[in-house]
Design a protein around this motif. Structure first.
Motif, PDB file in Angstrom:
ATOM      1  N   ASP A 284     -23.717   6.248 -27.763  1.00  0.00           N
ATOM      2  CA  ASP A 284     -24.419   4.966 -27.710  1.00  0.00           C
ATOM      3  C   ASP A 284     -24.151   4.196 -29.004  1.00  0.00           C
ATOM      4  O   ASP A 284     -24.290   4.740 -30.104  1.00  0.00           O
ATOM      5  CB  ASP A 284     -25.917   5.206 -27.532  1.00  0.00           C
ATOM      6  N   GLY A 285     -23.745   2.951 -28.877  1.00  0.00           N
ATOM      7  CA  GLY A 285     -23.459   2.126 -30.043  1.00  0.00           C
ATOM      8  C   GLY A 285     -22.013   2.111 -30.477  1.00  0.00           C
ATOM      9  O   GLY A 285     -21.636   1.378 -31.410  1.00  0.00           O
TER      10      GLY A 285
ATOM     11  N   ARG B 270     -24.898   1.841 -24.654  1.00  0.00           N
ATOM     12  CA  ARG B 270     -24.453   0.519 -25.108  1.00  0.00           C
ATOM     13  C   ARG B 270     -23.132   0.706 -25.861  1.00  0.00           C
ATOM     14  O   ARG B 270     -23.111   1.186 -26.988  1.00  0.00           O
ATOM     15  CB  ARG B 270     -25.508  -0.134 -25.990  1.00  0.00           C
TER      16      ARG B 270
END
Length: 265
Positions: free
Chosen positions: A101-102, A124
């Motif tokens: 994520d990220g 994400r």
């Protein structure tokens, strides 16, 4: 003014196309056709001769039969052999678990990397890619896709100065590359000359892990054009059944090799 690398690659790709369509080529005529000097054409032919693609004769050159391999890594999932398709899905599904994520990741225009979009879920992630097929490919709402832009090559791959300029302004956390072939001797290779600069830039602008996603038939296969030496990557993700001598050679050179069971996925 000195020509950019992408301009040189584009010209050399055009030259190769002409070599494939004609029995022989004349340097002077070709220079006029491509609007460059005969010296430039001779320099390109010297490069091809070093790669054992052409044989030279006074005033021209001829393509050596069966040396220019075809592009086997275009995103044509429907036409790919069934076993290859199963492997690609297994590889893409495993590779997606390595994305956090990220993350901001680079992804080139191969059919295997495109399948990452099937398996990245609830994270994400920003994907920066030279794959034009991503434009209409379904993906998780949390995934943001940035196309490099550039010249469209063979309907799916974005190449050239615009693409390289975009990549030069981004640092990625991870890079995922599909290849035409992979070996310790020749490194990461492709049959598409114009894509080598994009692959090279993705590796250069990545400050984290660099992964190659390759079906078993790609391990040990050597195409005509080099994207990077083997020491530029960290991990190869493939399936069981790849040539043992090639896998052992990769590992002995410090490359981590993940061998998956395609039936599990």
């Amino acid at each position: 003014m000195k020509n950019s690398k992408s301009v040189i690659l584009k010209r050399q790709q055009e030259l190769l196309s002409l070599l494939k369509s004609r029995e022989n080529i004349d340097v002077v005529e070709l220079a006029k056709e491509l609007s460059v000097s005969p010296t430039t054409i001779r320099r390109d032919l010297n490069v091809f001769e070093e790669q054992h693609l052409v044989s030279r004769f006074h005033g021209g050159a001829k393509l050596i039969k069966d040396t220019l391999l075809l592009d086997e890594d275009a995103p044509s999932i429907v036409s790919a052999p069934l076993v290859d398709g199963e492997q690609k899905h297994a590889i893409a599904r495993y590779a997606a678990t390595l994305i956090d994520d990220g993350d901001t990741i680079f992804m080139n225009s191969s059919s295997t990397t495109l399948l990452l979009l099937d398996y990245i879920r609830n994270k994400r992630v920003i994907i920066v890619t030279s794959c034009g097929d991503c434009l209409n490919y379904p993906h998780d709402d949390k995934v943001s896709i940035i196309l490099t832009g550039g010249e469209i090559h063979r309907r799916h791959s974005l190449v050239g100065d615009f693409a390289l300029n975009t990549l030069s302004k981004i640092m990625a956390d991870k890079t995922f590359l599909g290849v035409g072939g992979l070996s310790v001797r020749c490194g990461l290779t492709t049959s598409v000359l114009a894509e080598t600069a994009v692959n090279e830039m993705m590796l250069r602008r990545c400050n984290g892990k660099k992964y190659v996603l390759a079906a078993t038939r790609k391990i040990g296969l050597e195409h005509n054009f080099l994207s990077a030496a083997i020491d530029r990557i960290d991990t190869v993700i493939t399936c069981k059944g790849a040539r043992k001598d090639e896998v052992d050679n990769l590992r002995s050179n410090g490359i981590s090799v993940v061998e998956l069971d395609s039936n599990v996925f």
